[in-house]
Design a protein around this motif. Structure first.
Motif, PDB file in Angstrom:
ATOM      1  N   GLY A   8       0.784  -1.199  -0.045  1.00  0.00           N
ATOM      2  CA  GLY A   8       0.023   0.078  -0.118  1.00  0.00           C
ATOM      3  C   GLY A   8       0.923   1.232  -0.018  1.00  0.00           C
ATOM      4  N   GLY A   9       0.153   2.293  -0.231  1.00  0.00           N
ATOM      5  CA  GLY A   9       0.928   3.625  -0.283  1.00  0.00           C
ATOM      6  C   GLY A   9       0.072   4.709  -0.815  1.00  0.00           C
ATOM      7  N   VAL A  10       0.479   5.832  -1.175  1.00  0.00           N
ATOM      8  CA  VAL A  10      -0.092   7.040  -1.563  1.00  0.00           C
ATOM      9  C   VAL A  10       0.427   7.112  -3.075  1.00  0.00           C
ATOM     10  N   VAL A  11      -0.882   7.316  -4.060  1.00  0.00           N
ATOM     11  CA  VAL A  11      -0.472   7.431  -5.314  1.00  0.00           C
ATOM     12  C   VAL A  11      -1.473   8.559  -5.911  1.00  0.00           C
ATOM     13  N   GLY A  15      -2.586   6.698 -11.458  1.00  0.00           N
ATOM     14  CA  GLY A  15      -1.696   5.705 -11.064  1.00  0.00           C
ATOM     15  C   GLY A  15      -1.805   4.397 -10.760  1.00  0.00           C
ATOM     16  N   SER A  16      -0.917   3.536 -10.622  1.00  0.00           N
ATOM     17  CA  SER A  16      -0.861   2.125 -10.215  1.00  0.00           C
ATOM     18  C   SER A  16      -0.098   1.815  -9.102  1.00  0.00           C
ATOM     19  N   LEU A  17      -0.591   0.637  -8.472  1.00  0.00           N
ATOM     20  CA  LEU A  17       0.106  -0.055  -7.290  1.00  0.00           C
ATOM     21  C   LEU A  17      -0.333  -1.341  -7.403  1.00  0.00           C
ATOM     22  N   ARG A  18       0.844  -2.096  -6.774  1.00  0.00           N
ATOM     23  CA  ARG A  18       0.586  -3.672  -6.858  1.00  0.00           C
ATOM     24  C   ARG A  18       0.785  -4.153  -5.317  1.00  0.00           C
ATOM     25  N   GLN A 118      -2.954   0.274   3.873  1.00  0.00           N
ATOM     26  CA  GLN A 118      -3.811   1.469   3.539  1.00  0.00           C
ATOM     27  C   GLN A 118      -3.299   1.824   2.050  1.00  0.00           C
ATOM     28  N   VAL A 119      -4.383   2.250   1.078  1.00  0.00           N
ATOM     29  CA  VAL A 119      -4.120   2.535  -0.122  1.00  0.00           C
ATOM     30  C   VAL A 119      -4.853   4.223  -0.276  1.00  0.00           C
TER      31      VAL A 119
END
Length: 123
Positions: A8-11, A15-18, A118-119
């Motif tokens: 998770g993170g802040v984007v 954008g994209s996250l995996r 958390q995303v």
């Protein structure tokens, strides 16, 4: 069975996250590995699911076409690739396992849960 979610993170929007979910303990081919999410003040929502063996995948309506679930049996890890993120995707994301041979997107049928990650998608 224990599950550990990460990634998770802040984007920014678009954008994209995996996300990754590492599984320890014994698993069976019929297990359904699921991802859920819960935003503040909202109910927990099914995001995606994949059987531990075979090609069956399942997606919630709000993420179809944007999220892709996959697994690496050797690493005992399940992934969800999230693309075209919007602020509405902001939530705590959880991985979970259903031991039922019947598919369900209802969280009460998933007895094993990991801690959430958390995303946050900024506009």
């Amino acid at each position: 069975v224990q599950l550990q979610a990460s990634g998770g993170g802040v984007v920014q929007a678009g954008g994209s996250l995996r996300l990754s979910c590492e599984i320890s303990g014994r698993t069976f081919s019929h297990y359904l590995m699921g991802w859920f999410r819960q935003a503040p003040g909202k109910e927990r929502e099914f995001v995606a699911g994949i059987r531990w063996s075979g090609d069956s995948t399942y997606y919630g309506d709000s993420v179809k076409g944007r999220f892709t679930i996959s697994r690496d049996n050797a690493r005992k890890t399940v992934y969800v690739e999230m693309n075209a993120l919007t602020p509405e995707d902001t939530a705590v994301y959880y991985c979970a396992i259903s031991t039922s041979r019947i598919y369900s997107s209802i969280s009460k049928y998933y007895p094993y849960w990991g801690r959430g990650t958390q995303v946050t998608v900024s506009s």
